[in-house]
Design an enzyme around this catalytic site. Sequence first.
Site, short mmCIF file in Angstrom:
data_model
loop_
_atom_site.label_atom_id
_atom_site.label_comp_id
_atom_site.label_asym_id
_atom_site.label_seq_id
_atom_site.Cartn_x
_atom_site.Cartn_y
_atom_site.Cartn_z
N ASP A 26 0.88 -1.05 0.00
CA ASP A 26 -0.15 0.02 0.06
C ASP A 26 1.00 1.30 -0.17
OD1 ASP A 26 -1.81 -2.09 0.17
OD2 ASP A 26 -2.89 -1.19 2.03
N LYS A 131 -6.44 -4.71 -3.52
CA LYS A 131 -7.43 -5.48 -2.47
C LYS A 131 -8.55 -4.50 -1.94
CE LYS A 131 -3.77 -4.42 0.98
NZ LYS A 131 -4.59 -3.32 1.80
N CYS A 164 -2.76 -2.70 7.54
CA CYS A 164 -2.88 -3.66 6.33
C CYS A 164 -1.67 -4.43 6.62
CB CYS A 164 -3.02 -2.65 5.04
SG CYS A 164 -4.36 -2.11 4.66
C1 C5J Z 1 -3.56 0.78 5.18
C2 C5J Z 1 -5.43 1.71 6.36
N1 C5J Z 1 -2.88 0.39 4.13
N2 C5J Z 1 -4.86 2.24 7.25
N3 C5J Z 1 -4.80 1.06 5.29
O1 C5J Z 1 -3.01 0.20 6.31
O2 C5J Z 1 -6.53 2.09 6.31
#
Ligand code: C5J
Length: 231
Positions: A26, A131, A164
Site C-alpha cells: 500500500d 485489495k 494492512c
Molecule cells: C492501510 C489503512 N494500508 N490504514 N490502510 O494500512 O486504512
Amino acid sequence: MLVTIQAQPYPYVVPDSSKLALVIMDMQRDFLDPGGFGDALGHDVSRLRTIVPTVQRLQQAFRQQGLTIFQTVEGHRPNLADCPPAKLQRGRRDLTIGDRGPMGRMLVLGEPGSAIIPELAPLPQETVITKPGKGAFYNTHLGFLLQTYDISHLILAGVTTEVCVQTTMRDANDRGYECLLVDDATESYVPEFKQATLAMVRAQGGTVGWTATADQVLAGLGASPLSTTTS
Ligand code: C5J
C-alpha cells in the site's frame, strides 16, 4: 540459495531463495501524499515517507537477485460495490472513501491517489494485488499466486504497520507462510502502534513471525547493505 537472516526472536532461515517473496504493501499516494485518504483521516502523512529509501533498497536487492516481488494497493471499484457499508461508514470525517479529493476519488482504483508512488513503481513483470480490505488475501488471488510460484516465505514492508501490514502478516501466518516484517521498512501514522506491532509479532517466540532491519535482510541475501537506487 540458502538464506539466513539475523532476526528477532531468532534467525529466519529460508531453505531456498526461490521460495521467498517481498510483499510491499500500500505504498500508494492515498496514504503517503497530502490530500489523500490518510490525510483526510487527520494524519501527518509525512511520517510514512521516511521509509521510502529503505523500501527502495529492498526492492532493488530483490530485483537484482531475480526474486519475486508483490505490491499491494488498497482500493475499490468506482461503484464501490466491493466496499462493505461498514467500511464506508467508518472513520467519516469531511471526506471518505469514494469522495473526490485533490487526487481524485479516495481509495478508488484507477484514480491518481490509488497509484503506487513513482519512487516504488512496479516493473511490468511484477504483480500488483488490488485489495478491497486491509488484508492482502481477502478477495484477492494472492494465495493462488503464492501457491503457483511455490512461495513459502514472505518478507513484508509498507504501510501501515498495524493495519494492512499486520492484518496480512497474521493471515499469512495462519495460512502457513513464514513471515518476516522489516522494522525500518514499515511505518505507521502513530509511532506507538508500530512499536507495539513489532513487539507483538516477535512475542512468545515469534507468535506471528520475525522482525529484522533492512540491513539484516540485505546481509542475509548477500546484497550490499549500502546499495541505493536513484529512481
Ligand atoms: C492501510 C489503512 N494500508 N490504514 N490502510 O494500512 O486504512
